[in-house]
Every structure is written in structure tokens, then in C-alpha cells.
Write a protein that holds these residues in place. Structure first.
Motif, PDB file in Angstrom:
ATOM      1  N   THR A  94     -11.241  26.693  15.480  1.00 24.93           N
ATOM      2  CA  THR A  94     -11.877  26.027  16.612  1.00 24.93           C
ATOM      3  C   THR A  94     -13.111  26.796  17.056  1.00 24.93           C
ATOM      4  OG1 THR A  94      -9.768  25.127  17.386  1.00 24.93           O
ATOM      5  CG2 THR A  94     -11.539  25.260  18.989  1.00 24.93           C
ATOM      6  N   GLU A  95     -12.999  28.108  17.102  1.00 25.32           N
ATOM      7  CA  GLU A  95     -14.129  28.938  17.527  1.00 25.32           C
ATOM      8  C   GLU A  95     -15.322  28.774  16.591  1.00 25.32           C
ATOM      9  OE1 GLU A  95     -15.114  33.570  18.749  1.00 25.32           O
ATOM     10  OE2 GLU A  95     -13.243  33.098  17.715  1.00 25.32           O
ATOM     11  N   ILE A  96     -15.063  28.796  15.284  1.00 26.65           N
ATOM     12  CA  ILE A  96     -16.153  28.626  14.320  1.00 26.65           C
ATOM     13  C   ILE A  96     -16.791  27.254  14.490  1.00 26.65           C
ATOM     14  CG2 ILE A  96     -16.674  28.377  11.863  1.00 26.65           C
ATOM     15  CD1 ILE A  96     -14.537  30.516  11.334  1.00 26.65           C
ATOM     16  N   ALA A  97     -15.966  26.214  14.632  1.00 24.45           N
ATOM     17  CA  ALA A  97     -16.490  24.856  14.776  1.00 24.45           C
ATOM     18  C   ALA A  97     -17.315  24.716  16.052  1.00 24.45           C
ATOM     19  CB  ALA A  97     -15.337  23.857  14.774  1.00 24.45           C
ATOM     20  N   ALA A  98     -16.818  25.280  17.141  1.00 26.75           N
ATOM     21  CA  ALA A  98     -17.535  25.168  18.415  1.00 26.75           C
ATOM     22  C   ALA A  98     -18.853  25.918  18.389  1.00 26.75           C
ATOM     23  CB  ALA A  98     -16.650  25.690  19.545  1.00 26.75           C
ATOM     24  N   ARG A  99     -18.883  27.030  17.705  1.00 33.42           N
ATOM     25  CA  ARG A  99     -20.115  27.827  17.619  1.00 33.42           C
ATOM     26  C   ARG A  99     -21.116  27.200  16.648  1.00 33.42           C
ATOM     27  NH1 ARG A  99     -17.964  32.144  15.853  1.00 33.42           N
ATOM     28  NH2 ARG A  99     -18.622  32.019  13.687  1.00 33.42           N
ATOM     29  N   ALA A 100     -20.626  26.751  15.497  1.00 31.03           N
ATOM     30  CA  ALA A 100     -21.519  26.189  14.483  1.00 31.03           C
ATOM     31  C   ALA A 100     -21.985  24.782  14.837  1.00 31.03           C
ATOM     32  CB  ALA A 100     -20.824  26.170  13.128  1.00 31.03           C
ATOM     33  N   CYS A 101     -21.204  24.089  15.656  1.00 32.79           N
ATOM     34  CA  CYS A 101     -21.524  22.705  16.039  1.00 32.79           C
ATOM     35  C   CYS A 101     -21.573  22.611  17.565  1.00 32.79           C
ATOM     36  CB  CYS A 101     -20.473  21.748  15.479  1.00 32.79           C
ATOM     37  SG  CYS A 101     -20.148  21.914  13.704  1.00 32.79           S
ATOM     38  N   GLU A 153     -22.874  16.609   7.498  1.00 35.52           N
ATOM     39  CA  GLU A 153     -23.576  16.086   8.674  1.00 35.52           C
ATOM     40  C   GLU A 153     -22.839  16.545   9.926  1.00 35.52           C
ATOM     41  OE1 GLU A 153     -24.727  11.700  10.538  1.00 35.52           O
ATOM     42  OE2 GLU A 153     -24.143  11.907   8.428  1.00 35.52           O
ATOM     43  N   MET A 154     -23.592  16.881  10.954  1.00 37.90           N
ATOM     44  CA  MET A 154     -22.984  17.417  12.173  1.00 37.90           C
ATOM     45  C   MET A 154     -21.946  16.443  12.746  1.00 37.90           C
ATOM     46  SD  MET A 154     -23.092  20.143  14.087  1.00 37.90           S
ATOM     47  CE  MET A 154     -24.677  20.858  13.639  1.00 37.90           C
ATOM     48  N   PRO A 155     -20.680  16.857  12.853  1.00 37.53           N
ATOM     49  CA  PRO A 155     -19.661  15.957  13.405  1.00 37.53           C
ATOM     50  C   PRO A 155     -19.866  15.761  14.908  1.00 37.53           C
ATOM     51  CG  PRO A 155     -18.685  17.828  12.204  1.00 37.53           C
ATOM     52  CD  PRO A 155     -20.117  18.153  12.460  1.00 37.53           C
ATOM     53  N   ARG A 156     -19.578  14.565  15.365  1.00 36.79           N
ATOM     54  CA  ARG A 156     -19.628  14.328  16.817  1.00 36.79           C
ATOM     55  C   ARG A 156     -18.323  14.755  17.478  1.00 36.79           C
ATOM     56  NH1 ARG A 156     -17.971  10.500  20.214  1.00 36.79           N
ATOM     57  NH2 ARG A 156     -17.127   9.256  18.492  1.00 36.79           N
ATOM     58  N   ASP A 214     -14.687  12.659  13.340  1.00 43.07           N
ATOM     59  CA  ASP A 214     -15.515  12.787  12.139  1.00 43.07           C
ATOM     60  C   ASP A 214     -14.971  13.882  11.224  1.00 43.07           C
ATOM     61  OD1 ASP A 214     -17.757  10.980  13.075  1.00 43.07           O
ATOM     62  OD2 ASP A 214     -17.733  12.463  14.686  1.00 43.07           O
ATOM     63  N   LEU A 215     -14.278  14.854  11.814  1.00 45.49           N
ATOM     64  CA  LEU A 215     -13.721  15.967  11.051  1.00 45.49           C
ATOM     65  C   LEU A 215     -12.390  16.375  11.658  1.00 45.49           C
ATOM     66  CD1 LEU A 215     -13.880  18.361   8.997  1.00 45.49           C
ATOM     67  CD2 LEU A 215     -15.168  19.622  10.741  1.00 45.49           C
ATOM     68  N   VAL A 216     -11.386  16.512  10.816  1.00 43.71           N
ATOM     69  CA  VAL A 216     -10.093  17.053  11.231  1.00 43.71           C
ATOM     70  C   VAL A 216      -9.836  18.323  10.435  1.00 43.71           C
ATOM     71  CG1 VAL A 216      -7.590  16.725  11.152  1.00 43.71           C
ATOM     72  CG2 VAL A 216      -9.055  14.904  12.006  1.00 43.71           C
ATOM     73  N   ILE A 217      -9.465  19.380  11.138  1.00 46.06           N
ATOM     74  CA  ILE A 217      -9.119  20.665  10.544  1.00 46.06           C
ATOM     75  C   ILE A 217      -7.609  20.834  10.653  1.00 46.06           C
ATOM     76  CG2 ILE A 217      -9.522  23.170  10.630  1.00 46.06           C
ATOM     77  CD1 ILE A 217     -11.930  22.373  12.597  1.00 46.06           C
ATOM     78  N   CYS A 218      -6.967  21.242   9.582  1.00 42.25           N
ATOM     79  CA  CYS A 218      -5.529  21.510   9.627  1.00 42.25           C
ATOM     80  C   CYS A 218      -5.259  22.677   8.684  1.00 42.25           C
ATOM     81  CB  CYS A 218      -4.736  20.265   9.220  1.00 42.25           C
ATOM     82  SG  CYS A 218      -2.945  20.447   9.414  1.00 42.25           S
ATOM     83  N   VAL A 219      -5.113  23.859   9.251  1.00 40.09           N
ATOM     84  CA  VAL A 219      -5.005  25.079   8.447  1.00 40.09           C
ATOM     85  C   VAL A 219      -3.666  25.764   8.697  1.00 40.09           C
ATOM     86  CG1 VAL A 219      -5.980  27.366   8.005  1.00 40.09           C
ATOM     87  CG2 VAL A 219      -7.509  25.411   8.399  1.00 40.09           C
ATOM     88  N   ALA A 269     -19.043  28.172   5.922  1.00 46.93           N
ATOM     89  CA  ALA A 269     -19.996  27.717   4.903  1.00 46.93           C
ATOM     90  C   ALA A 269     -19.882  26.210   4.695  1.00 46.93           C
ATOM     91  CB  ALA A 269     -19.748  28.459   3.597  1.00 46.93           C
ATOM     92  N   PHE A 270     -18.657  25.692   4.711  1.00 45.28           N
ATOM     93  CA  PHE A 270     -18.442  24.252   4.559  1.00 45.28           C
ATOM     94  C   PHE A 270     -19.180  23.467   5.636  1.00 45.28           C
ATOM     95  CE2 PHE A 270     -15.801  20.941   6.587  1.00 45.28           C
ATOM     96  CZ  PHE A 270     -15.926  19.929   5.646  1.00 45.28           C
ATOM     97  N   LEU A 271     -19.151  23.958   6.862  1.00 42.65           N
ATOM     98  CA  LEU A 271     -19.787  23.232   7.964  1.00 42.65           C
ATOM     99  C   LEU A 271     -21.291  23.085   7.764  1.00 42.65           C
ATOM    100  CD1 LEU A 271     -17.902  24.696  11.067  1.00 42.65           C
ATOM    101  CD2 LEU A 271     -17.635  22.423  10.047  1.00 42.65           C
ATOM    102  N   THR A 272     -21.895  24.007   7.020  1.00 41.47           N
ATOM    103  CA  THR A 272     -23.341  23.913   6.782  1.00 41.47           C
ATOM    104  C   THR A 272     -23.680  22.838   5.755  1.00 41.47           C
ATOM    105  OG1 THR A 272     -23.396  25.553   4.984  1.00 41.47           O
ATOM    106  CG2 THR A 272     -23.560  26.392   7.249  1.00 41.47           C
TER     107      THR A 272
END
Length: 244
Positions: free
Chosen positions: A65-72, A49-52, A117-122, A43-46
């Protein structure tokens, strides 16, 4: 105790992340709290702005990673994961994606080709050495104005509490026999979660309050846009912007 003896003692209480990887996704699929975290990230990714360029630091088996790759789909996503077992699981699971790269470095050794543009650390910062320095490394990976999506385990991992919670949900979903089957297949998770708790209690892994992690994040050069407890109160979610 000599330094090398201290390091050996620390290693003895750390979980075996490769062993953890063998059953991680099995139990995660049946954990409503974990699924809620994934849905929250999607939901956050929506909303942005689309990260490069996206880095997933300590990305484990690659669920974020899977969610990011699919959503972006037009973004380049790099999964950075030093554990060989976790990284192998991610490569296998994400083999069909063409916008994902992989790096086996630790965060402190990761030689980023450019700022993201975006770093994920979970659920990985707490297990790294030197959280203040690692938060500085996360800031280093981002362009000014870039976003950090951080979730970190802050409180002691109460294994009995989690087992009760998960078993209750599994019984509702799969019945008693199904719950017992999944628990048996995922028994390695309980073993490794006990190792996480032991490492927390010995001070090898970082524990923190909501206020403490907020102070550390701000000191590293981030503006906190959102903060809330998640994962049944065990973890903290922070969405942050890298300041100039």
C-alpha cells in the motif's frame, strides 16, 4: 468430528497474525528476497497506466500500500486487512499519506464501492478459505481490463531453511552480534511461521504448484500476462488482466 469441532481444530493451527505484525517489518527490512518483491512491484507500477483506484487485499502492515500510495499520488488506495494488529500497524506507519483508506473486512465480505483498476494481493490468498471463490472475488473487484498483481505462497514454509538464509544475510549485514539481536527481536516470526507450516500440512492453508495456481487464476476470469516463481521458489508471482 462435528463441523464446529473441525472449525475449532482449524483455528488451533492458524498463526496469530496480530502477534506476527509486531515483528513482521523488522525481519522484512533485512530479508533480501522480501525487498526484491517490493522492488519488483515498484518497477511494475512504472510500466502501467496510472490507476485511479487500487485495492490492496490482505494488505497486512501496508508495505505494498505504501509503495502504491507513493508511486501513484493521484490514485485512491484502499488497504483491506481483517486482522486488527496488522491494520493498526499499517495505520500507524502510513499516517502521513492522504490517499489511503482502510477497511477491516475479509475479502469475501468486502463491499467495494466501485471496480478498481488494480488489485494487489500478496501472500494472503493461501490463508483464505476457498481459494476458487476468493479468486472470483478478486475478479469481482476489478473492472474489465483491470490488473491483478498476485503473489502467493504455494510451497511448504520450510522454517529451518528460511532461518538459515536470513541469519546468513544478517551476519553479512550486521555481524554476529547484530544478527543475534535482530533474531531475538524477531523471534515471534519464527513461532508464527511454524504455525503457517503446521496449517499448510493439515490442509488448512492452500499449497499449490505453478501449474495449479495458473489453472485456478484462469478459471476465475483472468488472462495471465506474466508468471514466475519468486521468494526463493516458495511463492508464485502472477500479473493478470481481468477478462470481460
Amino acid at each position: 468430528m462435528k463441523v464446529d469441532q473441525f472449525e475449532t481444530a482449524n483455528l488451533s493451527v492458524r498463526p496469530d497474525w496480530s502477534a506476527y505484525a509486531t515483528a513482521y517489518d523488522l525481519l522484512s527490512e533485512h530479508n533480501p528476497e522480501y525487498q526484491a518483491l517490493l522492488q519488483g512491484f515498484e518497477a511494475f507500477l512504472t510500466t502501467i497506466e496510472m490507476p485511479r483506484l487500487i485495492y490492496d487485499i490482505g494488505g497486512g502492515t501496508g508495505n505494498y500500500t505504501e509503495i502504491a500510495a507513493r508511486a501513484c499520488p493521484n490514485s485512491e488506495v484502499c488497504l483491506v486487512e481483517p486482522d486488527a494488529g496488522m491494520l493498526a500497524a499499517a495505520r500507524s506507519k502510513l499516517a502521513t499519506f492522504r490517499n489511503i483508506k482502510y477497511d477491516s473486512s475479509t475479502l469475501e465480505d468486502f463491499d467495494a464501492p466501485e471496480a478498481a483498476d488494480l488489485v494487489i494481493c500478496v501472500h494472503s490468498l493461501y490463508a483464505m478459505p476457498g481459494q476458487e471463490q476468493r479468486l472470483g472475488d478478486l475478479r469481482r473487484l476489478l473492472r474489465p481490463g483491470g490488473l491483478l498483481y498476485l503473489i502467493d505462497l504455494g510451497r511448504y514454509m520450510n522454517v529451518t531453511d528460511w532461518r538459515s538464509y536470513l541469519f546468513s544475510n544478517l551476519k553479512k549485514e550486521l555481524g554476529l552480534a547484530g544478527a543475534l539481536r535482530v533474531f531475538w527481536q524477531g523471534r515471534e516470526i519464527a513461532k508464527q511461521n511454524n504455525a503457517i507450516l503446521k496449517a499448510q500440512k493439515k490442509g488448512v492453508y492452500w499449497t499449490h504448484t505453478e501449474a495449479e495456481i495458473a489453472l485456478a487464476v484462469a478459471a476465475a476470469g483472468f488472462e495471465i500476462l506474466k508468471q514466475e516463481p519468486v521468494y526463493r521458489g516458495y511463492s508464485d508471482l502472477l500479473i493478470c488482466r481481468a477478462t470481460p
